[in-house]
Every structure is written in structure tokens, then in C-alpha cells.
Design an enzyme around this catalytic site. Sequence first.
Site, PDB file in Angstrom:
ATOM      1  N   SER A   1       0.849  -1.188   0.000  1.00 26.32           N
ATOM      2  CA  SER A   1       0.000   0.000   0.000  1.00 26.32           C
ATOM      3  C   SER A   1       0.879   1.230   0.000  1.00 26.32           C
ATOM      4  O   SER A   1       2.006   1.202   0.540  1.00 26.32           O
ATOM      5  CB  SER A   1      -0.896   0.014   1.246  1.00 26.32           C
TER       6      SER A   1
ATOM      7  N   TYR B   1      -1.645  -1.043  10.255  1.00 22.35           N
ATOM      8  CA  TYR B   1      -1.770  -1.420   8.846  1.00 22.35           C
ATOM      9  C   TYR B   1      -0.596  -0.912   8.003  1.00 22.35           C
ATOM     10  O   TYR B   1      -0.007  -1.698   7.233  1.00 22.35           O
ATOM     11  CB  TYR B   1      -3.098  -0.913   8.292  1.00 22.35           C
TER      12      TYR B   1
END
Length: 251
Positions: free
Chosen positions: A127, A140
Site C-alpha cells: 500500500s 496497517y
Amino acid sequence: MPTAVVTGAGRGIGRAVAARLAADGAEVVAVDADAASVTEVAERIGGRAVVCDIADEDAVAALAGSIDRLDVLVNNAGIWRSATLDDSSRDDVDAVLRVNVVGTWQLTRALAGRFGPDGGAIVNLTSVLAEVGGAGRGVYPASKAAVVALTKQMAVEYAPRRIRANAVGPGLVVTEGTAGEFADPGLQQAIGSAMPLGRLGTPEDIAGAVAFLAGPDAAYVTGQALYVDGGWGVNGSAFIANAVLGYIQSL
């Protein structure tokens, strides 16, 4: 016909990747923990559905036992818990790391031996948050930074077997998983317009990058992370913050 395993294929980016690889001529093994969604995807693209939680060692072993040959592995399955670091629970942290990091390693280790003598390609989904961080995202971003490091390690260790390993890092992409954050069409439009490229991403944008790294045009590419983020990682964070503030003030 090459064989491709795509995890998290039941929805969003995984579904788009599975469809793209199938359209490019691959025999796709669509993997997801949700039986209904992955079965629907597999039927639609003419692939095979396998229900598997990649964090479950026994389930991963069963999946590996059902694969005779492999050319492409796309480690897309992942989860997140939206919370600050202070508000994250130990269960939240364990769950995110268990799926995003341990699950990616576990499945890759189980399937690496299924690649033939000509090798193949591994594409891991990271990401843009691995590079820029994000408020309220807990661990995350750290888990996705670990995926980048894991990708580089795979590239080193699997290179003698002619297996390439690369990562694709999406930016803001509207999927079933993120739709709740963009439920307000006005907010979605404001954020998209503020991105350097003027829009939010689509699952198909990510699928195109995965297909490139999985294919012959990337035959000499390994150990790289390709961020498909519309410019967010370059200068998008400030744009997005200003867009959200401006939209809220306009209400």
C-alpha cells in the site's frame, strides 16, 4: 496456459486481478475466505474457486496440495483495522500482522515449490501507506511496509529458481472494503479531484500493474515496489487533507 493463484479474489482488487489475468489467458485459481463471493468470481471468469484463510496453516497446506503447477502467485488478501495506535487492541494488531505479513509468507512458502523449472512471478499487494503513513490506520501501514521488505527478501532467495518477486502498492481505491469511507459522493469527489491525477483509483488500475509485473514484459524486474496511487505518495497527502477540510467547511 499459465496457472495463476490470486488470494482475496472474492471482491475488490483481488476480483479485478483475477479477471484481468483470466482475460490475459491464465487459468486462475481464485482464493478467498468467503465461499460465496469467490465461487461467483471463479464461475464468471472460468476459473477454479478455493476457500482458504491464508492465516490458517492447515488451510494453506490443503490449498498447496491442490496445486500441481504454478506460474503466477498474487498475494492480495489482506485486512485492516481503522484505529489509532493508542486505540488499537492487541487482537487488532495480531489479526492484521497474521494475515498481511504471516499469511503472505506462509502461502508463498507453501506454493514456491509448485513453480516449474522456468520459474514465474510473485506479486504481493502492499500500500502507499507503507511509504506515507495515514492517520487512524493503526499497524496497517507497518504491515504493508513489512510486505515490501518481504518482497525484497523473496526476490533475493527465489532468484536462483527464476522466480521474480515484486509488489504493487495501491493508493486510494474505491472497493467494497473502502466504500464506507467514501459513502458521501461529495467527499469522494472532493478527494478524487484533489489527487495529483485528479481522481481516485479503480481496482482495474491495480490489476493492470499486477498483470505487467506478472507477465513477460517484466522479465527482468524483481525486488521492486510499484506504487499505483495517482501521485498520492509524491504530493497527495497535503492535497487530500485540504480537500477534506474544504469539503467539511462547505457543508
